[in-house]
Design an enzyme around this catalytic site. Structure first.
Site, PDB file in Angstrom:
ATOM      1  CE1 TYR A   1      -3.111  -2.933   0.306  1.00 13.11           C
ATOM      2  CE2 TYR A   1      -3.677  -2.229   2.519  1.00 13.11           C
ATOM      3  CZ  TYR A   1      -3.867  -3.082   1.454  1.00 13.11           C
ATOM      4  OH  TYR A   1      -4.813  -4.078   1.544  1.00 13.11           O
TER       5      TYR A   1
ATOM      6  N   PRO B   1     -16.094  -4.776   2.917  1.00  9.29           N
ATOM      7  CG  PRO B   1     -15.903  -3.767   5.002  1.00  9.29           C
ATOM      8  CD  PRO B   1     -15.135  -4.028   3.743  1.00  9.29           C
TER       9      PRO B   1
END
Length: 260
Positions: free
Chosen positions: A51, A197
């Site tokens: 990242y 999610p």
């Protein structure tokens, strides 16, 4: 099983540059998000060496080190970034060990709380990848071991080599391909950390109706549904907005009706 006191985690991927390449354009804003997450009670922050090409780990350390008691920092390795927009897979033991050391330095820790294999590398023997993680744990470089995007068979094979503390698979109200993995994790006391999610769930009519009935947002209902799904589930929604962070964390207080 790893102990997570507050079951809404935080995925730090959005706190990077475009295409997750390099640091975020608003560094101060990103630091505010991380510090606010801790203020709200977030007990798990998830990142990866890929990242921002390591910049995300450095940012977390800048914002939060020395880390407060009860905060678990999870990072991952096994994905490479040949260029912006590209993601590769690399699970050679020498690479995994190198990246563990680099992550440890960037996070400013003696031992990484939770170190996860970002993806299983099909070109490297599975046992070699898991055995490398065991060596890192035995050497005190990492504490807990996690896997990402694995099925039950892979999870069982890994557990025959070393204890697995967590699984991080894509999972949400509309994407339940890993139902059997969650059930397995629940039986064996393994934390399940669903990434994406929320994703497109906020567009679903059932989610929107439940949100209306509860005077909540669709994102909150989607997260609350995950918390109801199993006691081992800790969603890790990501955002670069303090407002959205507060909204997501409030989902832990929501008691939605059971959805199909």
């Amino acid at each position: 099983m790893i102990k997570i006191d507050f079951r809404i985690g935080y995925g730090a991927l959005p706190l990077t540059g475009q295409d997750a390449w390099g640091p975020p354009s608003d560094r101060e804003g990103a630091i505010k998000v991380l510090r606010r997450a801790v203020d709200l009670g977030v007990a798990l922050i998830d990142t990866a060496d890929s990242y921002g090409l390591g910049a995300n780990e450095e940012l977390i350390a800048e914002a939060l080190h020395p880390y407060p008691d009860g905060l678990l920092i999870a990072t991952k390795t096994g994905r490479t970034r040949p260029s912006p927009g590209e993601w590769g897979v690399l699970g050679r033991p020498d690479y995994v060990k190198q990246q563990a050391e680099l992550s440890r330095r960037r996070l400013r820790v003696d031992r990484i709380d939770l170190f996860q294999l970002h993806r299983v590398d099909p070109s490297v023997p599975f046992e070699d990848q898991i055995g490398c993680l065991r060596e890192l744990r035995d050497a005190g470089v990492i504490n807990h071991i996690g896997l990402s995007e694995v099925d039950v068979e892979q999870l069982e094979r890994a557990r025959s080599i070393v204890e697995i503390a967590s699984v991080q698979n894509r999972y949400n109200y509309l994407d339940r391909r890993h139902d059997n993995v969650i059930d397995y994790c629940e039986r064996h006391g393994i934390a399940f950390l669903p990434w994406r999610p929320i994703d497109e769930t906020f567009r679903d009519y059932r989610i929107k109706q439940a949100a209306k009935d509860l005077s909540a947002t669709p994102a909150q209902v989607a997260l609350a549904w995950l918390l109801q799904r199993s006691p081992v589930v800790t969603p890790i929604p990501g955002t670069s907005s303090v407002e959205h962070l507060v909204e997501n964390c409030a989902a832990a207080l929501l008691e939605p009706p059971l959805l199909d």
